[in-house]
Design an enzyme around this catalytic site. Sequence first.
Site, PDB file in Angstrom:
ATOM      1  N   ASP A 267      57.531  38.821   5.483  1.00 35.13           N
ATOM      2  CA  ASP A 267      58.306  39.329   6.623  1.00 35.13           C
ATOM      3  C   ASP A 267      59.795  39.053   6.421  1.00 35.13           C
ATOM      4  O   ASP A 267      60.645  39.941   6.569  1.00 35.13           O
ATOM      5  CB  ASP A 267      57.788  38.643   7.900  1.00 35.13           C
ATOM      6  CG  ASP A 267      58.648  38.955   9.123  1.00 35.13           C
ATOM      7  OD1 ASP A 267      59.089  40.105   9.257  1.00 35.13           O
ATOM      8  OD2 ASP A 267      58.864  38.028   9.933  1.00 35.13           O
TER       9      ASP A 267
ATOM     10  N   HIS B 265      51.899  41.609  12.598  1.00 36.02           N
ATOM     11  CA  HIS B 265      52.561  40.318  12.823  1.00 36.02           C
ATOM     12  C   HIS B 265      53.601  40.339  13.955  1.00 36.02           C
ATOM     13  O   HIS B 265      53.954  39.289  14.483  1.00 36.02           O
ATOM     14  CB  HIS B 265      53.195  39.801  11.527  1.00 36.02           C
ATOM     15  CG  HIS B 265      54.462  40.493  11.123  1.00 36.02           C
ATOM     16  ND1 HIS B 265      54.486  41.625  10.340  1.00 36.02           N
ATOM     17  CD2 HIS B 265      55.762  40.215  11.393  1.00 36.02           C
ATOM     18  CE1 HIS B 265      55.728  42.001  10.138  1.00 36.02           C
ATOM     19  NE2 HIS B 265      56.532  41.167  10.775  1.00 36.02           N
TER      20      HIS B 265
ATOM     21  N   ASP C  79      71.861  27.758 -20.433  1.00 33.26           N
ATOM     22  CA  ASP C  79      70.642  28.505 -20.152  1.00 33.26           C
ATOM     23  C   ASP C  79      70.905  29.765 -19.340  1.00 33.26           C
ATOM     24  O   ASP C  79      70.110  30.165 -18.520  1.00 33.26           O
ATOM     25  CB  ASP C  79      69.632  27.616 -19.423  1.00 33.26           C
ATOM     26  CG  ASP C  79      70.202  27.048 -18.133  1.00 33.26           C
ATOM     27  OD1 ASP C  79      71.416  27.200 -17.915  1.00 33.26           O
ATOM     28  OD2 ASP C  79      69.431  26.458 -17.362  1.00 33.26           O
TER      29      ASP C  79
ATOM     30  N   GLU D  16      54.810  39.676  19.959  1.00 32.95           N
ATOM     31  CA  GLU D  16      56.161  39.397  20.461  1.00 32.95           C
ATOM     32  C   GLU D  16      56.863  40.646  20.979  1.00 32.95           C
ATOM     33  O   GLU D  16      57.546  40.602  22.003  1.00 32.95           O
ATOM     34  CB  GLU D  16      57.007  38.763  19.354  1.00 32.95           C
ATOM     35  CG  GLU D  16      58.390  38.388  19.839  1.00 32.95           C
ATOM     36  CD  GLU D  16      59.266  37.825  18.733  1.00 32.95           C
ATOM     37  OE1 GLU D  16      60.355  37.350  19.053  1.00 32.95           O
ATOM     38  OE2 GLU D  16      58.848  37.877  17.563  1.00 32.95           O
ATOM     39  N   ASP D  17      56.677  41.772  20.272  1.00 32.74           N
ATOM     40  CA  ASP D  17      57.516  42.943  20.555  1.00 32.74           C
ATOM     41  C   ASP D  17      56.825  44.043  21.355  1.00 32.74           C
ATOM     42  O   ASP D  17      57.445  45.072  21.648  1.00 32.74           O
ATOM     43  CB  ASP D  17      58.036  43.540  19.234  1.00 32.74           C
ATOM     44  CG  ASP D  17      58.976  42.587  18.507  1.00 32.74           C
ATOM     45  OD1 ASP D  17      59.544  41.714  19.187  1.00 32.74           O
ATOM     46  OD2 ASP D  17      59.126  42.711  17.281  1.00 32.74           O
TER      47      ASP D  17
ATOM     48  N   HIS E 194      58.447  48.635   9.204  1.00 30.83           N
ATOM     49  CA  HIS E 194      58.639  47.241   8.752  1.00 30.83           C
ATOM     50  C   HIS E 194      57.311  46.537   8.471  1.00 30.83           C
ATOM     51  O   HIS E 194      57.106  46.016   7.367  1.00 30.83           O
ATOM     52  CB  HIS E 194      59.476  46.473   9.773  1.00 30.83           C
ATOM     53  CG  HIS E 194      59.441  44.988   9.604  1.00 30.83           C
ATOM     54  ND1 HIS E 194      59.959  44.351   8.485  1.00 30.83           N
ATOM     55  CD2 HIS E 194      58.939  44.004  10.401  1.00 30.83           C
ATOM     56  CE1 HIS E 194      59.783  43.040   8.614  1.00 30.83           C
ATOM     57  NE2 HIS E 194      59.159  42.811   9.763  1.00 30.83           N
TER      58      HIS E 194
END
Length: 692
Positions: free
Chosen positions: A109, A42, A230, A46-47, A18
């Site tokens: 993300d 990123h 359009d 947290e993980d 990811h």
Amino acid sequence: MRMHGSQLRASGDPYFAHPIEVAGILTEYRMDTAAIVSALLHDVIEDTVATRADIAEKFGEEVAGLVEGVTKLSRLELQSEHARQAENLRKFIMAISRDVRVLVVKLADRLHNMRTLHFIKKPEKRERIARETLDIYAPLARSIGMHRICAELEELSFQYLNPTARDAILRRLEVLRVQQGPAVAVVSGEITSRLEAVGVNARVHGRQKQAYSIWRKLQRKSVAFSQLSDIYAFRVIVPEEDDCYRALGVIHRAWPMVPERFKDYISTPKRNNYRSLHTTIVGPRGMRIELQIRTEAMDRVAEEGVAAHWRYKGKSYGFDAQAAGADGGRDPLINLRHLVQLMEHGGDAEEMVEHAKLEMYLDQVFVFTPKGQLISLPNGAMPLDFAYAVHTDVGDTTVGVKINGELRPLRTVLQNGDVVEVIRGPKPTAPPDWRSLTVTGRARSAIRRHIRLSEREEFVRLGRTAIDQVFARAGRDRAGVSLRPALDRFAFANEEELFAQTGRGEISPVQVLETVFPGLKESERAAAVARVRIEDGHVGRLYIQGGGLTPGVSLHFANCCSPLPGDRIVGILQPHGGGLAVHTIDCPRLAEYEDQDDVWRDLHWTPEAERDTVSRARLSATVRNAPGVLGTVCTLIGEAGGNIANLRMHHRQSDFFDVDFDIDVTGAKHLTHIAAALRACPAVETVERVKG
């Protein structure tokens, strides 16, 4: 890879795939090294066991700061999904204001998460993520000009939030592709040859509008699918800015222009720095064609937004006006700075999310100060929106306005090119009725801040009445019952504070009931949470707030415009003790009171109005006279959550007939959703809301 180790995603892929995909998306936008490194890292704070200090040590403070900003915010234990969303949004926008790369990494993300959303098994979780993407992330991408990411996020969200409507639109687009596909190539060739004949070197290509974009237009413009001009648009890319206007002249001389469909976003760019000429012509073979004429540099800014002209300058990363040059010398982050100012005004969670969406969604109108400064505002803006856009102090002290040199009411809708002069008083005043005279989140939040304390008594009364009503529906009586369990659970000092927060919508009356009576039977709870039908002024008073709604004044809904929860509403004080008549803001009858400022009263719906009530509304549709059509239309209404209470067919012809549907809906937004679903149906020619 070492930190994420053996973690797996819902798809079964190793988790580190990811962040690699997210970094890959950023390389397409040629982002700087720190942003791409942050994309790879990123999720590690947290993980995994990694800390901010670990990242700072290995990759430097700049990357550590970006990763910390992008790290998903812990879900706070607040009382509602709205409050969690609002708190996350508040912190996120504050982080963005310090460094836009936080937002760019977060958008990449979210884009990869949406591309793999189908691997999540729970439908309710997929829907929640898609709703958050559509409400928050897609508008944020649009606000900084990253159109390509915005469009993909919208389309992926639409796929999960309304698959029935999306499939209906895609089927109609496929029919159009077969019918008009060959003509698209012919049109591109004819435009190119016309421009080459006068020495304009242009690249012309056609594109088909996306399903979600069509859906929004069906909702916003109340037109049928067949009336959209359009669905196919052509982009004309030329070398220089002068060539844009030369190309426009050639095209307008060759084919007739559709009136009121020309917009010059080169001389007056959008707030996200978008620049282009827009026009609609009746082109070859009688096709209505939308054209966008722009340079290569303008096209890159339109697609990539902030990524197009953001550079290192000195030791900071920011907007490079010099590099942007003539093709975009305006900082597109001005949009987000408006949001930061909005956050500073405070207010409750639902207000903040609502105002942020207002700031991010609405189209623009351009007006001028008396000194010639250009101010861009949302379409439909009024003088108070202008005043607060100039400065909060100007808005707070406004007492009147001159538009193009003439005194005008504060409820006048501003038009492109208006010169607006604010008349100021000596001290701040913010009457309650000002809220119905604004459309921008910035103006509304500033006005709410002023009147928040003065409304406390009204909120206490509303909350007490709402709790009494829910208790009564459940067969319980509040008299003689201690509310101490509810005060303890929600950490309130006294009953008045509990009533006030309930009146504001922070706490639902049902939560109070369940706390005071924890052993509630399912039948009693079902009776308590049942939607209340708003049919008369007595019930309506529980769901309408405002400075004009005072105890002792009767209230009734005007028959001329049939207000629904979600409509912008005002009250007109009736003579001889006739009480307060509630009208929608666009009701034609209001023209009768144009010069009677003393009878106008500001009213607005409570947050519970759309959640806890049901109202009767009418749609009138013209449909094809064919077997099974009426059943199809009724099914669409049911799938959109509407309950048909009555229907009447009239003006029946051999090819078409009209039918009026009386439908139970939760509010104006729900009715608009149903109408858009019907407009996407090939058998439906027109759909309109009937008022009165």
